[in-house]
Scaffold this motif. Structure first.
Motif, PDB file in Angstrom:
ATOM      1  N   ALA A   1       0.828  -1.199   0.000  1.00  0.00           N
ATOM      2  CA  ALA A   1       0.000   0.000   0.000  1.00  0.00           C
ATOM      3  C   ALA A   1       0.865   1.253   0.000  1.00  0.00           C
ATOM      4  O   ALA A   1       1.970   1.273   0.521  1.00  0.00           O
ATOM      5  N   GLY A   2       0.352   2.313  -0.616  1.00  0.00           N
ATOM      6  CA  GLY A   2       0.977   3.629  -0.511  1.00  0.00           C
ATOM      7  C   GLY A   2       1.957   3.980  -1.602  1.00  0.00           C
ATOM      8  O   GLY A   2       2.381   5.130  -1.703  1.00  0.00           O
ATOM      9  N   LEU A   3       2.361   3.021  -2.429  1.00  0.00           N
ATOM     10  CA  LEU A   3       3.306   3.313  -3.500  1.00  0.00           C
ATOM     11  C   LEU A   3       2.828   2.608  -4.760  1.00  0.00           C
ATOM     12  O   LEU A   3       2.800   1.384  -4.826  1.00  0.00           O
ATOM     13  N   ASP A   4       2.454   3.377  -5.746  1.00  0.00           N
ATOM     14  CA  ASP A   4       1.916   2.856  -7.000  1.00  0.00           C
ATOM     15  C   ASP A   4       3.055   2.785  -8.011  1.00  0.00           C
ATOM     16  O   ASP A   4       3.364   3.752  -8.689  1.00  0.00           O
ATOM     17  N   VAL A   5       3.682   1.635  -8.106  1.00  0.00           N
ATOM     18  CA  VAL A   5       4.877   1.467  -8.926  1.00  0.00           C
ATOM     19  C   VAL A   5       4.507   1.036 -10.340  1.00  0.00           C
ATOM     20  O   VAL A   5       3.683   0.140 -10.532  1.00  0.00           O
ATOM     21  N   VAL A   6       5.128   1.679 -11.325  1.00  0.00           N
ATOM     22  CA  VAL A   6       4.952   1.315 -12.728  1.00  0.00           C
ATOM     23  C   VAL A   6       6.163   0.486 -13.146  1.00  0.00           C
ATOM     24  O   VAL A   6       7.275   1.014 -13.283  1.00  0.00           O
ATOM     25  N   GLN A   7       5.992  -0.815 -13.319  1.00  0.00           N
ATOM     26  CA  GLN A   7       7.111  -1.669 -13.699  1.00  0.00           C
ATOM     27  C   GLN A   7       7.133  -1.853 -15.205  1.00  0.00           C
ATOM     28  O   GLN A   7       6.261  -2.483 -15.796  1.00  0.00           O
ATOM     29  N   THR A   8       8.154  -1.310 -15.844  1.00  0.00           N
ATOM     30  CA  THR A   8       8.255  -1.335 -17.305  1.00  0.00           C
ATOM     31  C   THR A   8       9.023  -2.529 -17.826  1.00  0.00           C
ATOM     32  O   THR A   8       8.927  -2.873 -19.009  1.00  0.00           O
ATOM     33  N   GLY A   9       9.815  -3.167 -16.968  1.00  0.00           N
ATOM     34  CA  GLY A   9      10.806  -4.119 -17.442  1.00  0.00           C
ATOM     35  C   GLY A   9      12.148  -3.427 -17.558  1.00  0.00           C
ATOM     36  O   GLY A   9      12.238  -2.189 -17.582  1.00  0.00           O
ATOM     37  N   ALA A  10      13.220  -4.203 -17.615  1.00  0.00           N
ATOM     38  CA  ALA A  10      14.573  -3.634 -17.674  1.00  0.00           C
ATOM     39  C   ALA A  10      14.796  -2.908 -18.998  1.00  0.00           C
ATOM     40  O   ALA A  10      14.287  -3.320 -20.038  1.00  0.00           O
ATOM     41  N   TRP A  11      15.561  -1.829 -18.940  1.00  0.00           N
ATOM     42  CA  TRP A  11      15.907  -1.070 -20.138  1.00  0.00           C
ATOM     43  C   TRP A  11      17.215  -1.629 -20.673  1.00  0.00           C
ATOM     44  O   TRP A  11      18.302  -1.344 -20.162  1.00  0.00           O
ATOM     45  N   ILE A  12      17.124  -2.427 -21.710  1.00  0.00           N
ATOM     46  CA  ILE A  12      18.276  -3.150 -22.252  1.00  0.00           C
ATOM     47  C   ILE A  12      18.678  -2.526 -23.585  1.00  0.00           C
ATOM     48  O   ILE A  12      17.864  -2.380 -24.496  1.00  0.00           O
ATOM     49  N   LEU A  13      19.947  -2.181 -23.691  1.00  0.00           N
ATOM     50  CA  LEU A  13      20.484  -1.626 -24.927  1.00  0.00           C
ATOM     51  C   LEU A  13      20.971  -2.774 -25.804  1.00  0.00           C
ATOM     52  O   LEU A  13      21.910  -3.482 -25.435  1.00  0.00           O
ATOM     53  N   PRO A  14      20.355  -3.010 -26.969  1.00  0.00           N
ATOM     54  CA  PRO A  14      20.822  -4.092 -27.842  1.00  0.00           C
ATOM     55  C   PRO A  14      22.288  -3.895 -28.208  1.00  0.00           C
ATOM     56  O   PRO A  14      22.732  -2.786 -28.487  1.00  0.00           O
ATOM     57  N   ASP A  15      23.043  -4.966 -28.170  1.00  0.00           N
ATOM     58  CA  ASP A  15      24.485  -4.913 -28.440  1.00  0.00           C
ATOM     59  C   ASP A  15      24.806  -5.861 -29.585  1.00  0.00           C
ATOM     60  O   ASP A  15      24.624  -7.078 -29.454  1.00  0.00           O
ATOM     61  N   GLU A  16      25.269  -5.326 -30.682  1.00  0.00           N
ATOM     62  CA  GLU A  16      25.582  -6.149 -31.852  1.00  0.00           C
ATOM     63  C   GLU A  16      27.077  -6.204 -32.134  1.00  0.00           C
ATOM     64  O   GLU A  16      27.506  -6.665 -33.186  1.00  0.00           O
ATOM     65  N   ARG A  17      27.895  -5.759 -31.185  1.00  0.00           N
ATOM     66  CA  ARG A  17      29.336  -5.788 -31.389  1.00  0.00           C
ATOM     67  C   ARG A  17      29.842  -7.235 -31.439  1.00  0.00           C
ATOM     68  O   ARG A  17      29.440  -8.058 -30.627  1.00  0.00           O
ATOM     69  N   PRO A  18      30.733  -7.524 -32.381  1.00  0.00           N
ATOM     70  CA  PRO A  18      31.297  -8.876 -32.416  1.00  0.00           C
ATOM     71  C   PRO A  18      32.318  -9.066 -31.297  1.00  0.00           C
ATOM     72  O   PRO A  18      32.899  -8.099 -30.788  1.00  0.00           O
ATOM     73  N   LEU A  19      32.517 -10.301 -30.900  1.00  0.00           N
ATOM     74  CA  LEU A  19      33.589 -10.609 -29.970  1.00  0.00           C
ATOM     75  C   LEU A  19      34.927 -10.530 -30.702  1.00  0.00           C
ATOM     76  O   LEU A  19      35.000 -10.742 -31.913  1.00  0.00           O
TER      77      LEU A  19
ATOM     78  N   THR B   1      12.532  -8.334 -23.038  1.00  0.00           N
ATOM     79  CA  THR B   1      13.532  -7.480 -23.688  1.00  0.00           C
ATOM     80  C   THR B   1      12.949  -6.164 -24.181  1.00  0.00           C
ATOM     81  O   THR B   1      13.644  -5.386 -24.821  1.00  0.00           O
ATOM     82  N   ASP B   2      11.674  -5.899 -23.872  1.00  0.00           N
ATOM     83  CA  ASP B   2      11.003  -4.726 -24.425  1.00  0.00           C
ATOM     84  C   ASP B   2      10.788  -3.619 -23.405  1.00  0.00           C
ATOM     85  O   ASP B   2       9.971  -2.711 -23.614  1.00  0.00           O
ATOM     86  N   GLY B   3      11.527  -3.630 -22.289  1.00  0.00           N
ATOM     87  CA  GLY B   3      11.309  -2.629 -21.249  1.00  0.00           C
ATOM     88  C   GLY B   3      11.538  -1.202 -21.714  1.00  0.00           C
ATOM     89  O   GLY B   3      10.767  -0.298 -21.363  1.00  0.00           O
ATOM     90  N   ALA B   4      12.597  -0.970 -22.486  1.00  0.00           N
ATOM     91  CA  ALA B   4      12.878   0.382 -22.960  1.00  0.00           C
ATOM     92  C   ALA B   4      11.781   0.870 -23.900  1.00  0.00           C
ATOM     93  O   ALA B   4      11.401   2.054 -23.876  1.00  0.00           O
ATOM     94  N   ASP B   5      11.255  -0.022 -24.730  1.00  0.00           N
ATOM     95  CA  ASP B   5      10.172   0.364 -25.635  1.00  0.00           C
ATOM     96  C   ASP B   5       8.906   0.702 -24.853  1.00  0.00           C
ATOM     97  O   ASP B   5       8.222   1.690 -25.153  1.00  0.00           O
ATOM     98  N   ILE B   6       8.591  -0.102 -23.833  1.00  0.00           N
ATOM     99  CA  ILE B   6       7.412   0.181 -23.010  1.00  0.00           C
ATOM    100  C   ILE B   6       7.553   1.532 -22.322  1.00  0.00           C
ATOM    101  O   ILE B   6       6.615   2.344 -22.307  1.00  0.00           O
TER     102      ILE B   6
END
Length: 403
Positions: free
Chosen positions: A213-231, A389-394
């Motif tokens: 009670a008392g805190l209305d939290v909006v959970q979006t999911g983690a904000w993940i930056l796609p990484d396409e760099r090769p090893l 994986t869509d937290g940043a988009d949400i």
């Protein structure tokens, strides 16, 4: 819409902000970032305007873990300098913006600047443990002499102490700036910064918000930056040479004494090779044997799917990346939210939570043995299918709709 995303902290605080900034930019919004100067190159690499705030932080990872904590006077000066730098940088970066998003929990100036300009404000955190709830204890700050909760004090009392610490640390400094701006003083700093509707940028499987009670939290999911760099070619060759190795990394925080030596000893005790991330602490190998490789900055999203286990400090980003890749984990928590993530890894059956004590070769060998158990690997692969994986988009689309 023009959005200012600001944060104070190391990579774990900045990376989610960059992820959200990139997604907003892809959706046609005007974005700028205010963060420590260490991250200018990364942010500007996405053609996002960057405003530095405070001093460079990378050197803090190299400080000896046995070094004495700052004196009360040194800490008071650091806090005062941080608040002054924030008000200067955030106020300048917010010019012409419609909303300020504070990523993390130490952007003390953001809400006041938003009030001054009559624009929107959102506080977004990366871990449930930072938001008050009777179902968990507050984060732990060893530099203040604190230790993880042991169950002898109820969570309500711990959160009351946490609120008092916020006031003792920040309230006079914050209110001095608010008075100068003609704004009413704040009596409860934590509630002022968090608001009654904070956002939670954490994966709902790994870090669900408990009903309270008392805190209305909006959970979006983690904000993940796609990484396409090769090893790197060297890393690819090492991975292909034999069975999957164990990854060891401590990110951008200080490392316990003899950590590299103890980590490598633990891997060898299980007949495993080791990859050691140098990180901000400049971890190094202990010998020239071919079963170990030291690496610099790397694409975790690519690497973690190819290792036997991830041994790490318990940052929200690294924990999420390992879980998303289906890698068993050993978490060595040191401070703040890392104890929370260690417990979640243990409770979800994703690996082992090391005690908050300094790790030894024997303790790491035991913890790694737990993580390398076959049933843990199966569980980790299953949980990986549930990590969003869509937290940043949400979050980006919610900002666009709300402001």
């Amino acid at each position: 819409m023009r959005v200012l995303l600001c944060t104070i902290g190391s990579r774990g605080d900045v990376q989610p902000v960059v992820a959200l900034a990139v997604r907003l930019q892809e959706l046609g919004q005007d974005v700028r970032v205010c963060a420590p100067p260490d991250f200018r190159e990364q942010v500007e690499g996405f053609r996002i305007p960057f405003t530095p705030v405070g001093p460079e932080l990378r050197s803090t990872g190299k400080v000896s873990p046995t070094a004495a904590p700052p004196t009360p006077e040194q800490r008071r000066r650091m806090v005062a300098d941080s608040v002054a730098a924030q008000f200067e940088a955030v106020a300048a970066a917010a010019e012409g913006c419609d909303v300020i998003v504070a990523g993390g929990y130490l952007v003390i100036a953001a809400r006041t600047v938003a009030e001054q300009r009559g624009i929107g404000y959102v506080l977004a955190g990366y871990c449930p443990a930072f938001l008050p709830s009777p179902q968990h204890a507050p984060p732990v700050y060893p530099m203040l002499g604190e230790k993880p909760a042991d169950g002898t004090v109820d969570n309500g009392t711990l959160w009351a102490r946490d609120a008092q610490r916020w006031n003792d640390t920040w309230r006079d400094l914050l209110n001095a700036h608010r008075t100068a701006a003609g704004l009413a003083p704040v009596t409860d700093v934590r509630s002022h910064l968090f608001t009654d509707r904070p956002w939670l940028a954490a994966d709902p499987t790994l870090g669900p918000w408990p009903e309270t009670a008392g805190l209305d939290v909006v959970q979006t999911g983690a904000w993940i930056l796609p990484d396409e760099r090769p090893l790197s070619a060297e890393l690819e060759s090492f991975l292909d040479a034999a069975a999957p190795p164990v990854y060891f990394g401590f990110g951008s925080i200080r490392a316990p004494q003899d950590l590299s030596r103890n980590m490598i000893a633990a891997a060898r005790a299980h007949g495993r090779r080791a990859i050691v991330l140098r990180g901000w602490a400049d971890l190094a190998l202990v010998d020239d044997a071919p079963d170990c490789l030291a690496i610099g900055e790397v694409n975790q999203q690519e690497l973690f799917g190819r290792v036997a286990a991830v041994v790490q400090h318990g940052g929200a980003g690294t924990t999420t990346a390992a879980a998303r890749a289906g890698a068993p984990q050993v978490v060595l928590p040191q401070h703040t939210d890392q104890h929370y993530w260690a417990r979640r890894v243990r409770d979800l059956g994703l690996g082992a939570a090391h005690a908050p004590d300094p790790p030894t070769a024997d303790s790491l060998t035991a913890a790694l043995g737990e993580a390398l158990a076959p049933d843990v690997a199966v569980r980790a692969k299953h949980i990986a299918t549930e990590v969003r994986t869509d937290g940043a988009d949400i979050a980006a689309r919610r900002l666009m709709a709300q402001f």
